[in-house]
Write an enzyme that holds these catalytic residues in place. Structure first.
Site, short mmCIF file in Angstrom:
data_model
loop_
_atom_site.label_atom_id
_atom_site.label_comp_id
_atom_site.label_asym_id
_atom_site.label_seq_id
_atom_site.Cartn_x
_atom_site.Cartn_y
_atom_site.Cartn_z
N THR A 1 0.84 -1.19 0.00
CA THR A 1 0.00 0.00 0.00
C THR A 1 0.88 1.25 0.00
O THR A 1 1.93 1.27 0.63
CB THR A 1 -0.92 0.01 1.24
OG1 THR A 1 -1.84 -1.08 1.14
CG2 THR A 1 -1.69 1.31 1.36
N GLY A 2 0.42 2.29 -0.70
CA GLY A 2 1.15 3.55 -0.73
C GLY A 2 1.47 3.98 -2.15
O GLY A 2 1.24 3.23 -3.11
N THR B 1 8.12 1.64 1.73
CA THR B 1 8.53 1.85 3.12
C THR B 1 8.66 3.34 3.38
O THR B 1 8.82 4.13 2.45
CB THR B 1 9.86 1.14 3.41
OG1 THR B 1 10.12 1.18 4.82
CG2 THR B 1 11.02 1.79 2.68
N GLU C 1 -0.21 -4.93 6.28
CA GLU C 1 1.09 -5.03 5.61
C GLU C 1 2.01 -5.99 6.34
O GLU C 1 2.70 -6.80 5.72
CB GLU C 1 1.73 -3.64 5.51
CG GLU C 1 1.05 -2.72 4.52
CD GLU C 1 1.62 -1.32 4.52
OE1 GLU C 1 1.53 -0.64 3.49
OE2 GLU C 1 2.15 -0.89 5.57
#
EC number: 5.3.1.6
Length: 262
Positions: free
Chosen positions: A33-34, A91, A111
């Site tokens: 995710t991100g 990250t 995650e």
């Protein structure tokens, strides 16, 4: 399309492009995710559509699941997959031992569960995420709503005895209301500046009642793929002890992803 990207987005794109080389036909893949992980999902979607790649993706958030379906990746649950071949995720920070701080996007619990249920975790990042000591990025911890103020007070009390430089704790907000995770929990951001002993810190903070999980990923990441704005890619493998350099060529008229949004 890539010619229109900022240097930081180019760095994310080339890291994602290199990281998907770990994925092979038939694999069960954890999808992070991100913003950086979104590039990876898009690259995998291209491989599914253009190359006939057959994979099953286990997303770490509802927004990743939505994007994966949008680009043509078959989405299944972790319970259906049972175990994963590889997880690729971004990250917020990483150190020389490939320990991480994650959770800036609020999905740290899923995650971490997905990453630890994988044979291999590959992290994609730009060089700005490298730190000598973890803690410059606020450490997120996921906490249940019940007794939130009490949990926060216990966390603040615990920080006094820990090897950290800061002890400010803030509740993450979404506008005027507390941020809510996919599991219905809240996020406390710990502004520590420096975490002297991440392993010990992770164990201690998780013992506080009300704390579900923290954003320290210790001994979970196997390799980090670092992208640069000029197309250079560096792959650090903690298990093999190797550092490899590569280069991803840009195609200026490429129109990949133009119909997609983060």
């Amino acid at each position: 399309m890539t010619g229109e990207l900022s240097p930081i987005d180019k760095a994310k794109f080339v890291a994602a492009k290199r990281a998907v080389e770990y994925v092979e036909d038939g694999m069960r893949v954890g999808l992070g995710t991100g913003s950086t992980a979104a590039w990876m999902v898009r690259c995998l979607g291209e491989m599914v559509r253009e190359d006939g790649l057959k994979i099953k993706g286990v997303p770490t958030s509802t927004r990743t699941a939505d994007l994966a379906r949008q680009v043509g990746i078959e989405v299944i649950s972790l319970d259906e997959a049972k175990w994963l071949d590889v997880t690729i995720d971004g990250t917020d920070e990483y150190d020389g031992n490939l320990n991480l701080i994650k959770g800036g996007g609020g999905a740290l619990l899923q995650e971490k569960i997905v990453a630890t249920a994988s044979d291999m975790m590959v992290v994609i990042a730009d060089i700005s995420k490298r730190v000598e000591t973890l803690g410059a990025f606020p450490l997120p911890i996921e906490v249940i709503p019940f007794g939130l103020q009490t949990t926060q007070a216990l966390v603040e009390e615990t920080l006094v005895s820990m090897d950290v430089l800061g002890n400010n704790v803030t509740l993450r907000m979404n506008g005027d209301v507390p941020f809510v995770t996919d599991e219905g929990n809240h996020i406390l951001d710990l502004h520590l500046n420096r975490i002297g002993n991440p392993r010990q810190f992770s164990l201690v903070i998780n013992q506080i009642p009300g704390v579900v999980e923290n954003g320290l990923f210790i001994d979970i990441c196997d390799a980090v793929v670092i992208g640069y704005g000029d197309g250079k890619v560096e792959v650090r493998d903690i298990n093999a002890g190797t550092v490899q350099e590569d280069r991803i060529d840009f195609v200026e008229n490429e129109n990949l992803f133009t119909d997609l949004t983060d």
